[in-house]
Write a protein that holds these residues in place. Structure first.
Motif, PDB file in Angstrom:
ATOM      1  N   ALA A 175      -7.524 -33.387   0.392  1.00  0.00           N
ATOM      2  CA  ALA A 175      -8.408 -33.005   1.602  1.00  0.00           C
ATOM      3  C   ALA A 175      -7.600 -31.525   2.128  1.00  0.00           C
ATOM      4  CB  ALA A 175      -8.020 -34.409   2.694  1.00  0.00           C
ATOM      5  N   LEU A 176      -8.631 -30.870   3.141  1.00  0.00           N
ATOM      6  CA  LEU A 176      -7.857 -29.754   3.755  1.00  0.00           C
ATOM      7  C   LEU A 176      -6.649 -30.338   4.698  1.00  0.00           C
ATOM      8  CD1 LEU A 176     -11.785 -27.741   4.617  1.00  0.00           C
ATOM      9  CD2 LEU A 176      -9.130 -28.059   1.803  1.00  0.00           C
ATOM     10  N   HIS A 177      -6.411 -29.440   4.543  1.00  0.00           N
ATOM     11  CA  HIS A 177      -4.543 -29.712   5.743  1.00  0.00           C
ATOM     12  C   HIS A 177      -4.551 -28.004   6.419  1.00  0.00           C
ATOM     13  CE1 HIS A 177      -3.918 -34.062   4.228  1.00  0.00           C
ATOM     14  NE2 HIS A 177      -3.943 -33.444   3.639  1.00  0.00           N
ATOM     15  N   ASP A 178      -4.754 -28.048   7.975  1.00  0.00           N
ATOM     16  CA  ASP A 178      -3.858 -26.888   8.340  1.00  0.00           C
ATOM     17  C   ASP A 178      -5.014 -26.146   8.619  1.00  0.00           C
ATOM     18  OD1 ASP A 178      -1.183 -28.866   8.941  1.00  0.00           O
ATOM     19  OD2 ASP A 178      -0.666 -27.409   7.097  1.00  0.00           O
ATOM     20  N   GLU A 179      -4.495 -25.582   9.507  1.00  0.00           N
ATOM     21  CA  GLU A 179      -5.704 -24.075   9.514  1.00  0.00           C
ATOM     22  C   GLU A 179      -6.405 -23.304   8.077  1.00  0.00           C
ATOM     23  OE1 GLU A 179      -5.396 -21.613  12.992  1.00  0.00           O
ATOM     24  OE2 GLU A 179      -5.178 -23.372  14.368  1.00  0.00           O
ATOM     25  N   ASP A 180      -5.152 -23.278   7.014  1.00  0.00           N
ATOM     26  CA  ASP A 180      -5.023 -22.746   5.703  1.00  0.00           C
ATOM     27  C   ASP A 180      -5.680 -23.105   4.559  1.00  0.00           C
ATOM     28  OD1 ASP A 180      -2.586 -23.989   5.739  1.00  0.00           O
ATOM     29  OD2 ASP A 180      -1.383 -22.031   5.589  1.00  0.00           O
ATOM     30  N   CYS A 181      -5.657 -24.163   4.941  1.00  0.00           N
ATOM     31  CA  CYS A 181      -7.210 -24.753   3.630  1.00  0.00           C
ATOM     32  C   CYS A 181      -5.932 -25.317   2.373  1.00  0.00           C
ATOM     33  CB  CYS A 181      -8.044 -24.181   3.911  1.00  0.00           C
ATOM     34  SG  CYS A 181      -9.287 -23.488   4.350  1.00  0.00           S
ATOM     35  N   ARG A 182      -4.673 -25.369   3.529  1.00  0.00           N
ATOM     36  CA  ARG A 182      -3.868 -26.029   1.799  1.00  0.00           C
ATOM     37  C   ARG A 182      -3.736 -27.058   1.361  1.00  0.00           C
ATOM     38  NH1 ARG A 182       1.468 -23.616   3.172  1.00  0.00           N
ATOM     39  NH2 ARG A 182       0.615 -22.340   4.499  1.00  0.00           N
ATOM     40  N   PRO A 183      -3.705 -27.729   0.625  1.00  0.00           N
ATOM     41  CA  PRO A 183      -3.271 -29.133  -0.133  1.00  0.00           C
ATOM     42  C   PRO A 183      -2.356 -28.906   0.236  1.00  0.00           C
ATOM     43  CG  PRO A 183      -3.339 -28.390  -1.687  1.00  0.00           C
ATOM     44  CD  PRO A 183      -3.836 -27.023  -1.045  1.00  0.00           C
ATOM     45  N   ARG A 184      -1.557 -30.897   0.202  1.00  0.00           N
ATOM     46  CA  ARG A 184      -0.348 -31.294  -0.115  1.00  0.00           C
ATOM     47  C   ARG A 184       0.250 -31.735  -0.598  1.00  0.00           C
ATOM     48  NH1 ARG A 184      -0.582 -34.423   6.433  1.00  0.00           N
ATOM     49  NH2 ARG A 184      -0.434 -31.992   7.019  1.00  0.00           N
ATOM     50  N   PRO A 185       1.473 -30.813  -1.623  1.00  0.00           N
ATOM     51  CA  PRO A 185       1.847 -31.749  -2.742  1.00  0.00           C
ATOM     52  C   PRO A 185       3.315 -32.744  -3.348  1.00  0.00           C
ATOM     53  CG  PRO A 185       3.070 -30.069  -1.514  1.00  0.00           C
ATOM     54  CD  PRO A 185       1.135 -30.091  -1.107  1.00  0.00           C
ATOM     55  N   VAL A 186       3.351 -33.415  -4.034  1.00  0.00           N
ATOM     56  CA  VAL A 186       4.181 -34.573  -4.540  1.00  0.00           C
ATOM     57  C   VAL A 186       4.677 -33.835  -5.438  1.00  0.00           C
ATOM     58  CG1 VAL A 186       4.794 -36.460  -4.870  1.00  0.00           C
ATOM     59  CG2 VAL A 186       3.289 -35.932  -2.308  1.00  0.00           C
ATOM     60  N   VAL A 187       5.901 -33.823  -6.050  1.00  0.00           N
ATOM     61  CA  VAL A 187       5.966 -33.731  -7.599  1.00  0.00           C
ATOM     62  C   VAL A 187       7.345 -34.207  -7.845  1.00  0.00           C
ATOM     63  CG1 VAL A 187       7.884 -31.538  -8.808  1.00  0.00           C
ATOM     64  CG2 VAL A 187       6.344 -31.118  -6.785  1.00  0.00           C
ATOM     65  N   ARG A 188       6.971 -35.117  -9.436  1.00  0.00           N
ATOM     66  CA  ARG A 188       8.216 -35.491 -10.005  1.00  0.00           C
ATOM     67  C   ARG A 188       8.999 -35.260 -11.111  1.00  0.00           C
ATOM     68  NH1 ARG A 188       7.510 -37.457  -5.599  1.00  0.00           N
ATOM     69  NH2 ARG A 188       6.401 -39.832  -5.192  1.00  0.00           N
ATOM     70  N   TRP A 189       9.357 -35.156 -11.388  1.00  0.00           N
ATOM     71  CA  TRP A 189      10.769 -34.650 -12.569  1.00  0.00           C
ATOM     72  C   TRP A 189      11.052 -36.079 -13.159  1.00  0.00           C
ATOM     73  CZ3 TRP A 189      11.195 -30.101 -13.385  1.00  0.00           C
ATOM     74  CH2 TRP A 189      10.681 -28.641 -12.507  1.00  0.00           C
ATOM     75  N   ARG A 190      10.681 -36.390 -13.819  1.00  0.00           N
ATOM     76  CA  ARG A 190      11.170 -37.646 -14.931  1.00  0.00           C
ATOM     77  C   ARG A 190      11.264 -37.787 -15.882  1.00  0.00           C
ATOM     78  NH1 ARG A 190       8.730 -41.655 -11.747  1.00  0.00           N
ATOM     79  NH2 ARG A 190       6.576 -40.324 -10.332  1.00  0.00           N
ATOM     80  N   ALA A 191      12.085 -38.655 -16.725  1.00  0.00           N
ATOM     81  CA  ALA A 191      12.608 -38.861 -17.642  1.00  0.00           C
ATOM     82  C   ALA A 191      11.430 -38.879 -19.156  1.00  0.00           C
ATOM     83  CB  ALA A 191      13.655 -39.779 -17.704  1.00  0.00           C
ATOM     84  N   GLU A 192      11.177 -38.999 -19.689  1.00  0.00           N
ATOM     85  CA  GLU A 192      10.581 -39.946 -20.629  1.00  0.00           C
ATOM     86  C   GLU A 192      10.375 -41.341 -21.301  1.00  0.00           C
ATOM     87  OE1 GLU A 192       6.586 -39.002 -24.219  1.00  0.00           O
ATOM     88  OE2 GLU A 192       8.471 -37.240 -23.425  1.00  0.00           O
ATOM     89  N   ALA A 193      11.938 -41.157 -22.020  1.00  0.00           N
ATOM     90  CA  ALA A 193      12.246 -41.926 -22.031  1.00  0.00           C
ATOM     91  C   ALA A 193      12.563 -43.334 -21.503  1.00  0.00           C
ATOM     92  CB  ALA A 193      13.442 -41.881 -23.277  1.00  0.00           C
ATOM     93  N   SER A 194      12.852 -43.240 -20.186  1.00  0.00           N
ATOM     94  CA  SER A 194      12.956 -44.317 -19.371  1.00  0.00           C
ATOM     95  C   SER A 194      11.872 -44.977 -18.588  1.00  0.00           C
ATOM     96  CB  SER A 194      13.449 -43.647 -17.786  1.00  0.00           C
ATOM     97  OG  SER A 194      12.729 -42.166 -17.223  1.00  0.00           O
ATOM     98  N   ILE A 195      10.861 -44.247 -19.024  1.00  0.00           N
ATOM     99  CA  ILE A 195       9.585 -45.212 -18.408  1.00  0.00           C
ATOM    100  C   ILE A 195       9.217 -46.294 -19.530  1.00  0.00           C
ATOM    101  CG2 ILE A 195       6.738 -44.311 -18.118  1.00  0.00           C
ATOM    102  CD1 ILE A 195       7.789 -41.328 -17.119  1.00  0.00           C
ATOM    103  N   GLY A 196       8.606 -47.444 -18.980  1.00  0.00           N
ATOM    104  CA  GLY A 196       8.408 -48.512 -19.388  1.00  0.00           C
ATOM    105  C   GLY A 196       6.951 -48.628 -19.117  1.00  0.00           C
ATOM    106  N   GLU A 197       6.465 -50.150 -18.600  1.00  0.00           N
ATOM    107  CA  GLU A 197       5.660 -50.035 -18.874  1.00  0.00           C
ATOM    108  C   GLU A 197       4.592 -48.974 -18.073  1.00  0.00           C
ATOM    109  OE1 GLU A 197       1.783 -53.342 -16.797  1.00  0.00           O
ATOM    110  OE2 GLU A 197       4.388 -53.827 -16.719  1.00  0.00           O
ATOM    111  N   LEU A 198       3.394 -48.438 -17.662  1.00  0.00           N
ATOM    112  CA  LEU A 198       2.863 -47.521 -17.016  1.00  0.00           C
ATOM    113  C   LEU A 198       1.611 -48.346 -16.171  1.00  0.00           C
ATOM    114  CD1 LEU A 198       1.566 -45.152 -20.353  1.00  0.00           C
ATOM    115  CD2 LEU A 198       4.026 -45.357 -18.454  1.00  0.00           C
ATOM    116  N   LEU A 199       1.581 -47.053 -15.273  1.00  0.00           N
ATOM    117  CA  LEU A 199       0.297 -47.765 -14.457  1.00  0.00           C
ATOM    118  C   LEU A 199      -0.760 -46.697 -13.857  1.00  0.00           C
ATOM    119  CD1 LEU A 199      -0.115 -48.359 -11.282  1.00  0.00           C
ATOM    120  CD2 LEU A 199       0.167 -46.353 -10.757  1.00  0.00           C
ATOM    121  N   ASP A 200      -2.337 -48.036 -14.424  1.00  0.00           N
ATOM    122  CA  ASP A 200      -3.100 -47.138 -14.527  1.00  0.00           C
ATOM    123  C   ASP A 200      -3.713 -46.125 -13.457  1.00  0.00           C
ATOM    124  OD1 ASP A 200      -3.782 -49.050 -16.855  1.00  0.00           O
ATOM    125  OD2 ASP A 200      -5.282 -50.420 -15.964  1.00  0.00           O
TER     126      ASP A 200
END
Length: 274
Positions: A101-126
């Motif tokens: 969705a648009l945010h603020d007057e300059d139309c920017r999206p709002r980001p989220v960043v995750r850094w993960r370790a692949e080997a530590s991830i077990g069951e996955l979320l759909d």
């Protein structure tokens, strides 16, 4: 995906202008192309390797819209594909999502960043389906694309140069049928590291520790425009460089920056358009 190769620079700027000595950097052009990568592959707009015990992020209600909006996957990059990314210790997966969705007057999206370790991830979320909401901008929801990382050497974008050098190198390039702006400086498109291809004046964020932050990733609306294609469109390209289906503002870019002294802090986003 198969190899994608950018043409070499048509002119040797560094051989003519000594001011560019030591200014060349390597960027990794990601070349998103329509495909169906798996959850354990690098992708743009594809499935994210998301742990089942962690809720998928939403943009909270009561902010700029009436109901929470599910964030959409933008990028997933594995260290084995792009080791140039400054992965924090113990991680090997970068994930970027944002609210479409648009945010603020300059139309920017709002980001989220995750850094993960692949080997530590077990069951996955759909992964959820992209939101179907009247507040959502369709051109902020990327098409599903695979990535073909390519290393390219580039020079600073003209707005990084002092006015005298900028004018001299542009005049020299135009005499030879090219443009430093469009063809000889920073690579266009979605990429990792290197020089930002600024649309307006440079806007390097400053970290809370006082350090000027460095360019991490650019997510661009397209890979080239009506002039820059002469240099930045790989041979044999037929999709116009718009496979991702993004249009940020009026064809702008989202630039992400990180602090080399505070690698665990979330990246900061700068949005520019014309």
């Amino acid at each position: 995906m198969g190899s994608i190769v950018t043409p070499p620079p048509p002119l040797a700027v560094e051989d003519v202008f000594s001011e560019f000595a030591g200014q060349s950097k390597t960027t990794v052009r990601l070349h998103p192309r329509r495909a169906y990568p798996g959850v354990r592959e690098s992708s743009l707009g594809g499935l994210l390797l998301w742990p089942a015990e962690e809720a998928w992020p939403e943009c909270a209600a009561g902010d700029d819209h009436d109901e929470p909006i599910v964030l959409v996957a933008v990028l997933q990059i594995f260290a084995r594909d792009v080791p140039e990314l400054p992965f924090p210790n113990g991680t090997d997966v970068f994930q970027l999502l944002w609210c479409p969705a648009l945010h603020d007057e300059d139309c920017r999206p709002r980001p989220v960043v995750r850094w993960r370790a692949e080997a530590s991830i077990g069951e996955l979320l759909d992964n959820p389906e992209p939101p179907d909401d009247e507040d959502v901008e369709d051109n902020h929801v990327p098409n599903i694309c695979g990535l073909s990382p390519e290393r390219v050497r580039e020079l600073p974008y003209p707005w990084e140069l002092d006015a005298d050098l900028r004018d001299r190198v542009e005049a020299w390039a135009k005499e030879r049928g090219w443009s430093y702006f469009a063809h000889l400086s920073a690579a266009s498109g979605t990429k990792v590291g290197g020089w930002p291809q600024w649309i307006q004046d440079p806007e390097y964020p400053v970290c809370h520790c006082g350090t000027t932050m460095t360019h991490l990733i650019t997510v661009a609306s397209g890979e080239w425009d009506g002039e820059s294609w002469r240099r930045w469109s790989p041979e044999g390209t037929v999709d116009g460089g718009e496979a991702a289906g993004l249009c940020l503002g009026d064809g702008g870019s989202n630039y992400f920056f990180t602090c080399p002294r505070c690698p665990n802090d979330p990246p900061v986003m700068v949005f520019q358009c014309s």
